[in-house]
Design an enzyme around this catalytic site. Structure first.
Site, PDB file in Angstrom:
ATOM      1  N   HIS A  94       0.855  -1.187   0.000  1.00  0.00           N
ATOM      2  CA  HIS A  94       0.000   0.000   0.000  1.00  0.00           C
ATOM      3  C   HIS A  94       0.893   1.240   0.000  1.00  0.00           C
ATOM      4  CE1 HIS A  94      -2.697   3.144   1.400  1.00  0.00           C
ATOM      5  NE2 HIS A  94      -3.672   2.406   0.915  1.00  0.00           N
ATOM      6  N   GLU A 168      -3.926   2.219  -7.310  1.00  0.00           N
ATOM      7  CA  GLU A 168      -4.305   3.379  -6.503  1.00  0.00           C
ATOM      8  C   GLU A 168      -3.312   4.510  -6.750  1.00  0.00           C
ATOM      9  OE1 GLU A 168      -6.488   2.213  -2.658  1.00  0.00           O
ATOM     10  OE2 GLU A 168      -4.396   1.739  -2.323  1.00  0.00           O
TER      11      GLU A 168
HETATM   12  P1  PGA Z   1      -9.267   6.430   0.304  1.00  0.00           P
HETATM   13  O1  PGA Z   1      -8.111   5.351   0.564  1.00  0.00           O
HETATM   14  O2  PGA Z   1     -10.454   5.689  -0.214  1.00  0.00           O
HETATM   15  O3  PGA Z   1      -9.503   7.057   1.639  1.00  0.00           O
HETATM   16  O4  PGA Z   1      -8.723   7.405  -0.697  1.00  0.00           O
HETATM   17  C1  PGA Z   1      -7.916   4.291  -0.314  1.00  0.00           C
HETATM   18  C2  PGA Z   1      -6.748   3.458   0.135  1.00  0.00           C
HETATM   19  O5  PGA Z   1      -5.780   4.016   0.668  1.00  0.00           O
HETATM   20  O6  PGA Z   1      -6.747   2.236  -0.028  1.00  0.00           O
END
Ligand code: PGA
Length: 244
Positions: A94, A168
C-alpha cells in the site's frame, strides 16, 4: 467474475468501533450476493472482527504482514497468526507503507511471495505519485508497470491466479480527488499487458465514494474497489455496494 470490494479501515477506528462497524457490514453483505466483500481492520481488531463475520460471506483481510516466519522482528505480525485468525487476504505495498514506512519494491515482493506461500491471497497495491502523473500517462504506465514486474518477481505462473492487484494513484488517496475512470482503465489495461493471465482481478482505489463508485464499477476491466475513508461509514459503504 464477482466484483471485489475491499474496505481498508487503516488506523481510522478503535477496536470497539471496528467491531460495531463489522456488525453493520454483516447486514449489508446479507443484501448483496454478487459481490465479494473483504474487511481489513487493524491487526488488533482482526480477532474480534473475525468472530463477527464468521457465519457470513465476508472475508477477512490484513493491512500488512511481516514476511519472516518468526524471530526478532519487534512490533511485527506474522502469517502464522494471521492464518490462525482466519485472514484470507493481505494488502501488500500500500502506498502508505511505501511512503511512510520506507517499503521498497523488493520488500513488497518478499511480502507478496510469503503471503502466497501461506495460501492466502495478496492484494498488491501499485500507483504513481503526482510528479509522475504530471509527466503524462505514458510515464504512469511505465512507473506502474515496473512496480508490477518488481512486485511479481519470481512468482510462479500457477500462483498468479491467486493475486489481486489494486491500482491506486497516490495523489488520489484520501484527497477527494479520484482518478477518472478512463485514465484508471488505461492503467488497468497496461497492468494486464504486464501479466500473463487475464483472470487477475484489478481493483481501483483512491477517494472512491458513493457518488463516483458507479462509474468505476461500470468501467470494463475494473474488477472492484479498494476503499479507505468511505468504507468507515456504513451508510456510504452500503450505497457503494448497492451499485453492483
Ligand atoms: P481512500 O483510501 O479511499 O480514503 O482514498 C484508499 C486506500 O488508501 O486504499
Amino acid at each position: 467474475m464477482k466484483k471485489i470490494i475491499v474496505a481498508n479501515w487503516k488506523m481510522y477506528l478503535t477496536l470497539r468501533e471496528s467491531v460495531a462497524l463489522a456488525k453493520k457490514f454483516t447486514d449489508i453483505s446479507s443484501q448483496f450476493t454478487d459481490v465479494q466483500l473483504v474487511l481489513c481492520p487493524s491487526f488488533i481488531a482482526l480477532e474480534e472482527v473475525a468472530k463477527v463475520i464468521k457465519r457470513t460471506k465476508i472475508k477477512l483481510g490484513a493491512q500488512d504482514v511481516e514476511p519472516e516466519k518468526r524471530g526478532a522482528f519487534i512490533g511485527e505480525v506474522g502469517l502464522d497468526d494471521l492464518g490462525a485468525l482466519g485472514v484470507q487476504y493481505v494488502l501488500v505495498g500500500h502506498s502508505e507503507r511505501r511512503r511512510l514506512f520506507g517499503e521498497t519494491d523488493a520488500t513488497v515482493n518478499r511480502k507478496l511471495r510469503a503471503v502466497l506461500a501461506s495460501g492466502m491471497r495478496p492484494i498488491l497495491c501499485v500507483g504513481e505519485p503526482l510528479e509522475v502523473r504530471r509527466k503524462g500517462m505514458e510515464m504512469v504506465r511505465k512507473y506502474v508497470g515496473k512496480q508490477i514486474r518488481m512486485g511479481l518477481k519470481q512468482v510462479k505462473a500457477h500462483d498468479l491466479k491467486r493475486i489481486v492487484i489494486a491500482y491506486e494513484p497516490v495523489w488520489a488517496i484520501g484527497t477527494n480527488r479520484a482518478d477518472t475512470p478512463e485514465d484508471a482503465q488505461e492503467v488497468h489495461n497496461a497492468i494486464r499487458q504486464e501479466i500473463s493471465i487475464s483472470k487477475i482481478p484489478i481493483l481501483y482505489g483512491g477517494s472512491v465514494n458513493a457518488k463516483n463508485a458507479t462509474k468505476f464499477l461500470q468501467t470494463p476491466g475494473i474488477g472492484g474497489l479498494l476503499i479507505g475513508r468511505a468504507s468507515t461509514a456504513a451508510k456510504e459503504f452500503e450505497k457503494i455496494v448497492a451499485v453492483i
